[in-house]
Design a protein around this motif. Structure first.
Motif, PDB file in Angstrom:
ATOM      1  N   LEU A  71       0.817  -1.165  -0.091  1.00 44.44           N
ATOM      2  CA  LEU A  71       0.010  -0.066  -0.023  1.00 44.44           C
ATOM      3  C   LEU A  71       0.845   1.243  -0.069  1.00 44.44           C
ATOM      4  N   GLY A  72       1.912   1.093   0.380  1.00 41.48           N
ATOM      5  CA  GLY A  72       2.693   2.346   0.565  1.00 41.48           C
ATOM      6  C   GLY A  72       3.813   2.658  -0.533  1.00 41.48           C
ATOM      7  N   LEU A  96     -12.590 -12.704   2.415  1.00 41.79           N
ATOM      8  CA  LEU A  96     -11.450 -11.549   2.071  1.00 41.79           C
ATOM      9  C   LEU A  96     -11.708 -10.362   3.223  1.00 41.79           C
ATOM     10  N   MET A  97     -10.218  -9.869   3.520  1.00 36.62           N
ATOM     11  CA  MET A  97     -10.043  -8.881   4.039  1.00 36.62           C
ATOM     12  C   MET A  97      -9.696  -7.714   3.524  1.00 36.62           C
ATOM     13  N   ARG A  98     -10.460  -6.599   3.062  1.00 35.38           N
ATOM     14  CA  ARG A  98      -9.687  -5.730   1.982  1.00 35.38           C
ATOM     15  C   ARG A  98      -9.243  -4.583   2.700  1.00 35.38           C
ATOM     16  N   PHE A  99      -8.140  -4.110   2.059  1.00 39.56           N
ATOM     17  CA  PHE A  99      -7.660  -2.569   2.474  1.00 39.56           C
ATOM     18  C   PHE A  99      -7.606  -1.851   1.156  1.00 39.56           C
ATOM     19  N   GLU A 100      -7.942  -0.490   1.419  1.00 37.91           N
ATOM     20  CA  GLU A 100      -7.827   0.427   0.188  1.00 37.91           C
ATOM     21  C   GLU A 100      -7.193   1.892   1.113  1.00 37.91           C
ATOM     22  N   ARG A 101      -6.087   2.208   0.322  1.00 33.98           N
ATOM     23  CA  ARG A 101      -5.569   3.421   1.008  1.00 33.98           C
ATOM     24  C   ARG A 101      -5.696   4.334  -0.268  1.00 33.98           C
ATOM     25  N   ARG A 102      -6.098   5.697   0.537  1.00 34.16           N
ATOM     26  CA  ARG A 102      -6.230   7.059  -0.229  1.00 34.16           C
ATOM     27  C   ARG A 102      -5.558   7.989   0.678  1.00 34.16           C
ATOM     28  N   PHE A 103      -4.655   8.888  -0.047  1.00 34.39           N
ATOM     29  CA  PHE A 103      -4.029   9.718   0.716  1.00 34.39           C
ATOM     30  C   PHE A 103      -3.063   8.961   1.779  1.00 34.39           C
TER      31      PHE A 103
END
Length: 165
Positions: A71-72, A96-103
């Motif tokens: 994500l980084g 599923l475990m979902r990760f979403e990065r914004r800013f």
């Protein structure tokens, strides 16, 4: 504030004949140390947790660190609008475990959570730091419980790959 924790299962104990000093990556990731995990937002008193008892806890910690790094990977860092997405696939189920990065914020959702439940919203830097701390704390606990694990080259490599921040 993010809290990540675990509980090992009594229903799925590790085989007593296991040589923890030489066991390979597949066994460490998928066959040993089964239990449950949780990610909790202490400030909002909300959490995502498993309740299956069979989840490979070390694999989860390892995958969470991998996801935080993935994500980084953006040259803009916290200024990147994203979205950057990643997920943990629980192979023994369809969840599923979902990760979403914004800013600089990561939203975490899971398939087993009720519809309409808002995601956990966490600062990216905190997720990355806490994922690594969780991995190291888990490894310290497992090393205390299982003779020889501290000498395992896979464990040494894992600690070096994801040092504490």
């Amino acid at each position: 504030m993010l809290d990540i924790g675990y509980a090992l299962s009594r229903r799925f104990p590790d085989p007593p004949q296991t040589d923890y000093g030489t066991v390979g990556t597949p066994a460490l990731r998928h066959d040993l140390f089964c239990g449950d995990v949780y990610l909790a937002d202490v400030d909002t008193d909300r959490e995502l947790s498993t309740g299956w008892g069979w989840l490979p806890v070390l694999d989860f910690a390892w995958a969470l660190c991998d996801i935080a790094e993935r994500l980084g990977r953006d040259s803009l860092g916290s200024r990147s609008p994203g979205p950057h997405r990643a997920e943990i696939d629980f192979t023994e189920s369809a969840c599923l475990m979902r990760f979403e990065r914004r800013f600089g914020t990561v939203e975490v959702t899971a398939d087993w959570v009720r519809r309409g439940e808002p995601p956990l919203a966490l600062p990216y830097a905190e997720l990355r730091r806490e994922a690594r701390d969780f991995l190291h704390d888990l490894l310290a606990d497992l090393v205390d419980m299982h003779e020889g694990l501290d000498a395992n080259p896979v464990v040494w490599d894992l600690r070096a790959r994801f040092p504490r921040l």
